[in-house]
Structures are given as C-alpha cells and as structure tokens.
Design a protein around this motif. Structure first.
Motif, PDB file in Angstrom:
ATOM      1  N   ILE A 272       0.583  -1.468   0.477  1.00 42.67           N
ATOM      2  CA  ILE A 272      -0.439  -0.308  -0.064  1.00 42.67           C
ATOM      3  C   ILE A 272       0.879   1.087   0.157  1.00 42.67           C
ATOM      4  N   THR A 273       0.774   2.371  -0.956  1.00 45.08           N
ATOM      5  CA  THR A 273       1.115   3.574  -0.889  1.00 45.08           C
ATOM      6  C   THR A 273       0.515   4.868  -0.741  1.00 45.08           C
ATOM      7  N   VAL A 274       0.767   5.433  -0.270  1.00 50.97           N
ATOM      8  CA  VAL A 274       0.648   7.066   0.065  1.00 50.97           C
ATOM      9  C   VAL A 274       1.106   8.086  -0.518  1.00 50.97           C
ATOM     10  N   GLU A 275       0.656   8.424  -1.407  1.00 54.81           N
ATOM     11  CA  GLU A 275       1.185   9.368  -2.668  1.00 54.81           C
ATOM     12  C   GLU A 275       0.770  11.601  -2.446  1.00 54.81           C
ATOM     13  N   ASP A 276       1.692  11.790  -3.209  1.00 51.87           N
ATOM     14  CA  ASP A 276       1.270  12.951  -3.211  1.00 51.87           C
ATOM     15  C   ASP A 276       1.623  13.711  -4.701  1.00 51.87           C
ATOM     16  N   PRO A 277       1.470  13.718  -5.897  1.00 47.10           N
ATOM     17  CA  PRO A 277       0.623  12.745  -6.120  1.00 47.10           C
ATOM     18  C   PRO A 277       1.062  11.101  -6.080  1.00 47.10           C
ATOM     19  N   VAL A 278      -0.318  10.695  -6.758  1.00 47.96           N
ATOM     20  CA  VAL A 278       0.157   9.299  -7.465  1.00 47.96           C
ATOM     21  C   VAL A 278       0.246   9.572  -8.536  1.00 47.96           C
ATOM     22  N   GLU A 279       2.051   9.246  -9.363  1.00 45.86           N
ATOM     23  CA  GLU A 279       2.036   9.335 -10.024  1.00 45.86           C
ATOM     24  C   GLU A 279       2.291   8.940 -11.205  1.00 45.86           C
ATOM     25  N   TYR A 280       2.031   7.200 -10.788  1.00 47.62           N
ATOM     26  CA  TYR A 280       1.597   5.892 -12.165  1.00 47.62           C
ATOM     27  C   TYR A 280       1.371   4.657 -11.307  1.00 47.62           C
ATOM     28  N   GLN A 281       0.473   4.302 -11.989  1.00 46.76           N
ATOM     29  CA  GLN A 281      -0.513   3.751 -11.671  1.00 46.76           C
ATOM     30  C   GLN A 281       0.100   1.765 -11.656  1.00 46.76           C
ATOM     31  N   MET A 282       0.396   1.431 -10.801  1.00 47.60           N
ATOM     32  CA  MET A 282       0.619  -0.529 -10.679  1.00 47.60           C
ATOM     33  C   MET A 282       0.195  -0.510 -10.032  1.00 47.60           C
ATOM     34  N   GLU A 283      -0.280  -2.072 -11.348  1.00 48.32           N
ATOM     35  CA  GLU A 283      -1.009  -2.553 -10.719  1.00 48.32           C
ATOM     36  C   GLU A 283      -0.540  -4.166  -9.779  1.00 48.32           C
ATOM     37  N   GLY A 284      -2.151  -4.287  -9.053  1.00 45.58           N
ATOM     38  CA  GLY A 284      -1.107  -5.622  -7.676  1.00 45.58           C
ATOM     39  C   GLY A 284      -0.596  -4.567  -6.996  1.00 45.58           C
ATOM     40  N   ILE A 285      -0.934  -3.127  -6.654  1.00 41.63           N
ATOM     41  CA  ILE A 285      -0.221  -2.160  -5.457  1.00 41.63           C
ATOM     42  C   ILE A 285      -1.337  -1.445  -5.181  1.00 41.63           C
ATOM     43  N   THR A 286      -2.415  -0.882  -3.873  1.00 45.21           N
ATOM     44  CA  THR A 286      -3.480   0.139  -3.790  1.00 45.21           C
ATOM     45  C   THR A 286      -2.178   0.973  -3.387  1.00 45.21           C
ATOM     46  N   GLN A 287      -2.637   1.927  -3.969  1.00 44.65           N
ATOM     47  CA  GLN A 287      -2.213   3.715  -4.050  1.00 44.65           C
ATOM     48  C   GLN A 287      -3.579   4.134  -3.889  1.00 44.65           C
ATOM     49  N   ILE A 288      -3.051   5.507  -2.631  1.00 44.12           N
ATOM     50  CA  ILE A 288      -4.070   6.603  -2.598  1.00 44.12           C
ATOM     51  C   ILE A 288      -3.109   7.831  -1.976  1.00 44.12           C
ATOM     52  N   GLN A 289      -4.035   8.654  -2.799  1.00 44.87           N
ATOM     53  CA  GLN A 289      -3.575  10.124  -3.209  1.00 44.87           C
ATOM     54  C   GLN A 289      -4.269  10.807  -2.288  1.00 44.87           C
ATOM     55  N   ALA A 290      -3.318  11.850  -1.731  1.00 41.74           N
ATOM     56  CA  ALA A 290      -2.351  12.052  -0.286  1.00 41.74           C
ATOM     57  C   ALA A 290      -3.286  13.435  -0.734  1.00 41.74           C
ATOM     58  N   ASN A 291      -3.921  14.008   0.333  1.00 42.28           N
ATOM     59  CA  ASN A 291      -5.017  15.559   0.423  1.00 42.28           C
ATOM     60  C   ASN A 291      -5.299  16.176   1.324  1.00 42.28           C
TER      61      ASN A 291
END
Length: 490
Positions: A272-291
């Motif tokens: 699981i990632t928390v990013e600002d912003p989510v630059e690339y979407q990766m299959e099989g990974i849960t990505q969270i956009q910080a806001n």
C-alpha cells in the motif's frame, strides 16, 4: 507550417533573439540577413541547426524588422495575421474566456507545443509570461531549454486553454491552482500535472509530463553500481525495517521507489502506498492519493494503512515529526517501509530525522539503509568520442589523468538536439546500518561522524560513483561538477 528547411523552433530559439532573419527567398537560397555580424560560435550553431551551409549578409534595421514580420507570419500561421482578434487580452467573463480557449488556432498552437515537448522527451513544460512575450521552455534531462517565444498578446488565450483542459477555474487569476490534464498523442497516453501561479505579467503555468506507458523501469536500468545493486536488492527483501531514498527534487527518488516496488510486487505481498501525487498507477498495489485539503495527509494516510494488514508500505515523503513517528513505528512492528527525504547525502537523512524530533534509538532500531542519489546526463551514444581531460577539469575534479583514459564527450548531433547528451543515469551512495553506525546514531553523533564511519566500512560516495561513470565514458566532467558540487566532500 510551410515545408521550409528552417523550422519555427530554429527561428524562435536562434535567429530571432540574435536579430538574424532569413532572406525572403530563403526557400531557394540559404541566406540570412543581419544588422550586426554574428560571432563564430553563433554561426556554427546556426549552420549545425539548419544542417546546411549558410551565407550571412548585412541589412538595414528597417529591412530586418520587415523580414521578421514576414517570417513570423509564414512560420507560425496559427498566431499570424487573421488570428489577431482571437488573441487580444482583456477578457474577464468566464464564457468569453472559454470561447477564447476553444478557438481552433489556440488549440492547434497548444497541441503543437505539447508535441514539440514530447519530441524532446521533456519532463516539464513552462509557460512564462513576460512584459513583451510569452516564453515557453521545457526541462530536458534536467536542463531548461526554450522551445518557443510567442507574442505577449496570446498569453491569455494560452493560459485559458491550459486551465480549461485541466478543469481549473478559468476566471481565477489571483490565486494558485493545481489540476491534471489527460492527453493522448498517437499511441502515448499522458498525465500532465498542472500548476498555475499568478505573476506580474500574467499566470505562470508549469506542466509535469507523466507518460503512463513509461513505468517499466527496472532496478538494473537505473545505473546502480553492481555492488550497490546487489546490497540494495538484499535489503529490500527484508521482512521489516525502513529504507529511505534521499536527494533534491528531480534526483529520481520516485523512479527508484517505483522500480523497487515493481521488483518486490507479487501475489504473496500486500503493498500500500500514500503519495502526493500518485504519479504512476501500478497493478497489484493499493495506491492512496494524499489530499491535505480534506485532512488526508501523509500521517493520516499512514495511520489508516497500518489497519489494512500490509506487508510493505510506501509513503511519498517524510515531511514532519508525526509522519516520521508513524513510519518508524510501522517499521518496528513488522512492516517494510519505504520513503524519501530531501537531504544532500545519505548521512544527512539521519540528522534530518533527529531535527524532526525522532529519538536516536528509534532511528537506529528501525532503519535498514539510506540511499542518496543524483541524476547526471549521459553522453549521446551517436556523437560522443574520446575526450582527454583538460588541466582545468583535472584541477576542479582533483584527479589524475591516468585514471580517465576512457572519458568521452558528445559533440552534438541531430539525435541529441545538438547538446551532446541523451538520457540520464543515476549516481548512488548507499549507507547500510551496521552495529557501529547504529551506536553512533543512538548516542546522537552528527552526520559527519556517521558519514566517515560509513566510508571506513566501505560506503562508496556520490563523488566516487560519479568519477567511475566519468572514467567509463558515461558522462562528462561538466555534469559531475554541476550535479555534485553541493555534496559533502566534493
């Protein structure tokens, strides 16, 4: 655009700023008119850009002005005569601005600028309004290059078009705004992050280009030295602990993190990632956009992530004490945690955490390694040739010539746009935690002490990696000085 051998970029980047203009019959005769004869270096650059012999002739100022007007219209019909009424400024009503941004000439112009930036493999496009012109520059391999200089009258139209594409408030010119543009060019699907900033002469707008199809970068492609790569791959296979990637903005930290996640991503691992912003979407990974506007900060995201039963956590950046504390706590309770910091070298990351109020014993208990990195431009493989280091280069780098017989330098060609460089490669410094270094951290030793201990234990510094890449003909002395001059010990 007419099929002239002289294109708009050559005209706007080289000729027009120097007061040089093609003769009206340039199509048949490669003759350039000028009020003042250009120096030898500029003559060489122009001949190289046009890829043909050129004759320079003197002309009166009135004739230069007439020819400039003629060629502006010929080489850029979308912003020439006939479109003047479309681009006048002074629009205040939102509907008028939307109509302005939807005019065919401005759409073609913006699309042309996007295509030009993509041809150069640019990472960013900058629209910079000045008093009498709109400057359009791109960042290519970390260096800014001007691609167009447009009349100031079209600034409102360009800004309105970009804001409309990014779904921003087209009438808001007083406050900064952020948005995204989804753009398709041929078979490329791009995400472009858009940032606007009000200025004296209009809104400065910067686009960060993210290619959705350009994410398949492996650790082996980053340029890590073999011994660092082997050690790093062993560390990212650990079941728990914290790994930090450090460096200034634009040093490739995010690319390294994505390559790392790609390496360890499999069916048996929950990431699981928390990013600002989510630059690339990766299959099989849960990505969270910080806001942060809605309270979803890195710290808040991390707090929620640990309740999702992850094996691996990636937090885009440790910015404050709360985020650092939760990240370290996660590393100590059975998670493998990746994050970044903005520091000059690897040892500086430890000092930064201490400055945030994290206790030394927590850092020493949780940290597996810190990797510092930079990016340098690669020599163009098509035009680089053997280069003997000059006395000045040897003095500045403080090296002996016998170790650099393999040095190379690009002379400039069509493939590299005349720069002598094409692409970039990383410089790396990997500080691995040992019992001695953990002890130094726990007792509060400063970064210099930790760095010296790591060097005694075999750590290769950024400077040493840079010199090895110079000796191998990968980069140049100028790049090493430009990129590593702020690094400790260089």
């Amino acid at each position: 655009m007419p099929d002239y051998s002289m294109t708009l970029p050559v005209f706007s980047q080289l000729l027009e700023p120097a007061g040089i203009v093609p003769a009206q019959d340039y199509q048949d005769k490669p003759v350039l008119m000028c009020e003042v004869a250009p120096d030898v270096e500029l003559r060489h650059r122009i001949r190289f850009a046009l890829q043909q012999p050129v004759t320079f002739r003197m002309a009166a100022p009135d004739e230069i002005r007439r020819l400039l007007k003629h060629w502006r219209a010929e080489l850029s019909p979308d912003i020439g005569p006939g479109a003047e009424d479309v681009f006048v400024s002074g629009y205040e009503d939102d509907e008028e601005l939307k109509d302005l941004a939807s005019e065919a000439p401005i759409i073609r112009l913006v699309n042309h600028l996007f295509a030009r930036a993509l041809d150069l493999n640019a990472s960013d496009i900058h629209f910079e309004p000045n008093e009498d012109h709109l400057e359009v520059r791109c960042r290519v391999d970390g260096i800014m290059h001007r691609i167009e200089r447009l009349p100031a009258r079209i600034n409102t139209a360009v800004a309105s078009r970009l804001k409309l594409m990014a779904k921003l408030d087209i009438g808001e010119k007083r406050l900064p705004q952020d948005g995204r543009i989804d753009y398709k060019l041929g078979n490329k699907h791009l995400d472009m992050r858009v940032s606007t900033l009000p200025g004296v002469h209009g809104e400065s707008i910067v686009l960060r280009i993210l290619d959705r199809g350009d994410t398949a970068v492996s650790l082996q492609q980053l340029g890590m030295p073999e011994n660092i790569l082997k050690t790093y791959q062993g560390l990212i296979s650990q079941p728990h602990g914290m790994i930090l990637i450090t460096g200034p903005t634009g040093s490739g930290k995010t690319t390294t993190l994505y390559a790392t996640l790609e390496k360890i991503n499999d069916q048996s691992t929950k990431i699981i990632t928390v990013e600002d912003p989510v630059e690339y979407q990766m299959e099989g990974i849960t990505q969270i956009q910080a806001n942060s506007a809605i309270g979803l900060s890195f710290a808040a995201g991390l707090r929620s992530i640990v309740r999702q039963d992850p094996d691996v956590i990636m937090v885009g950046e440790i910015r404050d004490h709360e985020t650092a504390e939760i990240a370290i706590e996660s590393a100590l309770t059975g998670h493998l945690v990746f994050s970044t910091l903005h520091t000059n070298d690897a040892a500086g990351a430890i000092t930064r955490l201490q400055d945030m109020g994290v206790e030394g014993y927590l850092i020493s208990s949780s940290l597996l390694c810190v990797q510092a990195q930079r990016l340098v431009r690669r020599n163009c493989p098509d035009c680089s040739s053997s280069h003997q280091l000059t006395e000045d280069e040897l003095r500045v780098l403080r090296v002996e010539p016998q170790h650099f017989a393999g040095a190379r330098k690009g002379s400039g060609c069509e493939r590299c746009g005349g720069t002598g460089y094409r692409g970039r490669v990383g410089l790396y410094e990997l500080l691995v935690m040992s019992d001695t270094i953990r002890h130094e951290i726990a007792i509060g030793s400063d970064a210099n002490v930790i760095r010296e201990q790591a060097i005694r234990e075999g750590m290769k510094t950024l400077r040493e990696d840079a010199l090895e890449k110079l000796a191998a003909g990968i980069t140049t002395p100028e790049e090493i000085v430009r990129v590593t001059r702020a690094v400790s010990g260089t």
